[in-house]
Design a protein around this motif. Structure first.
Motif, short mmCIF file in Angstrom:
data_model
loop_
_atom_site.label_atom_id
_atom_site.label_comp_id
_atom_site.label_asym_id
_atom_site.label_seq_id
_atom_site.Cartn_x
_atom_site.Cartn_y
_atom_site.Cartn_z
N ALA A 49 27.84 -16.48 68.46
CA ALA A 49 26.90 -17.25 67.65
C ALA A 49 27.43 -17.46 66.23
O ALA A 49 27.25 -18.53 65.64
N ASP A 50 28.09 -16.46 65.67
CA ASP A 50 28.63 -16.58 64.32
C ASP A 50 29.83 -17.51 64.27
O ASP A 50 30.07 -18.18 63.26
N GLY A 51 30.61 -17.53 65.33
CA GLY A 51 31.75 -18.44 65.42
C GLY A 51 32.96 -18.00 64.61
O GLY A 51 33.00 -16.91 64.03
N ILE A 52 33.94 -18.87 64.58
CA ILE A 52 35.19 -18.59 63.86
C ILE A 52 34.93 -18.61 62.36
O ILE A 52 34.25 -19.50 61.86
N PRO A 53 35.46 -17.64 61.62
CA PRO A 53 35.25 -17.62 60.17
C PRO A 53 35.71 -18.91 59.50
O PRO A 53 36.73 -19.49 59.89
N ALA A 54 34.98 -19.33 58.51
CA ALA A 54 35.28 -20.60 57.84
C ALA A 54 36.67 -20.60 57.21
O ALA A 54 37.32 -21.65 57.12
N GLY A 55 37.13 -19.44 56.77
CA GLY A 55 38.43 -19.38 56.09
C GLY A 55 39.62 -19.13 56.99
O GLY A 55 40.74 -18.95 56.49
N ALA A 56 39.41 -19.10 58.30
CA ALA A 56 40.51 -18.83 59.21
C ALA A 56 41.55 -19.94 59.16
O ALA A 56 41.21 -21.12 59.13
N LEU A 57 42.82 -19.55 59.14
CA LEU A 57 43.89 -20.55 59.11
C LEU A 57 44.00 -21.25 60.46
O LEU A 57 43.64 -20.70 61.50
N GLY A 58 44.51 -22.47 60.42
CA GLY A 58 44.66 -23.26 61.63
C GLY A 58 45.92 -24.08 61.61
O GLY A 58 46.81 -23.88 60.76
#
Length: 221
Positions: A38-47
């Motif tokens: 529900a929280d999902g991937i952190p907004a600051g995660a690199l991609g």
């Protein structure tokens, strides 16, 4: 490429594990997984397209190295895992040893596994699973922080771990329970991320054929 997918191996494991620990503890872990999804991937995660960060790491025999040194200017697959205590990590790393390593070596690429556990923990999983690739410790999750993928078990999950006889903090180099989301990054020879697969639900993992396709998309190293 794979005779039995990681997903199927995990499904088979979960059937026995849940029967062993009982409905109550299985429900605790299922609730934690639901919250993570529900929280999902952190907004600051690199991609994809981001430059891979660097950090000081430790080899299984306690020597200091770094991600850039381990990559050595070659194409690399970096796998963040939670630790030797995690059965899903063990299933995944064993599968990568059997099926991914030969494919990567044919392509001139390498595999590097990283966790926040102590070098002793890295040595244990290396020996127990007969791993023939770099297994490195990331003290205090410095590298995982750079990738933006740090989390930690919920309070209820940690209490369930205690009932099962272990605590994540006992395995980690910094005595905390902070761990990375299981993640796979393909990094090109210039140090840029070309594939990123972050699993907030720690019971799911990146299949071998997905990684090979990502490496092939770069051309042979």
């Amino acid at each position: 490429m794979s005779t039995t997918s990681i997903a199927q191996q995990i499904d088979d494991f979960n059937t026995g594990f849940e029967a062993q620990i009982g409905d109550r503890l299985a429900g605790v872990f299922a609730g934690e997984q639901e919250d993570l999804r529900a929280d999902g991937i952190p907004a600051g995660a690199l991609g994809v397209g981001d430059e891979a960060p660097d950090a000081s790491l430790l080899t299984a025999d306690g020597q200091t190295t770094s991600l850039s040194a381990a990559l050595g200017g070659a194409v690399g697959v970096v796998v963040f895992y939670r630790g030797a205590w995690c059965p899903y990590c063990n299933i995944t790393l064993r599968t990568y040893q059997q099926e991914l390593i030969p494919a990567l070596r044919e392509r001139g690429a390498q595999l590097i596994a990283v966790s926040p556990q102590t070098p002793e923990g890295s040595a244990k999983i290396t020996d127990d699973a007969a791993l023939d690739f770099a297994v490195l410790s990331d003290p205090a999750n410095a590298l995982a922080e750079g990738f933006g993928i740090v989390t930690e078990p919920s309070a209820d999950a940690r209490a369930a771990h205690t009932e099962l006889g272990f605590d994540v903090a006992d395995s980690n180099a910094d005595d905390t329970a902070r761990i990375p989301f299981p993640s796979v990054y393909v990094i090109d020879a210039e140090g840029r991320i070309r594939f990123a697969d972050i699993h907030v639900d720690y019971t799911t993992r990146t299949e071998t054929d997905e990684i090979v396709r990502a490496v092939d998309a770069l051309g042979h190293a």
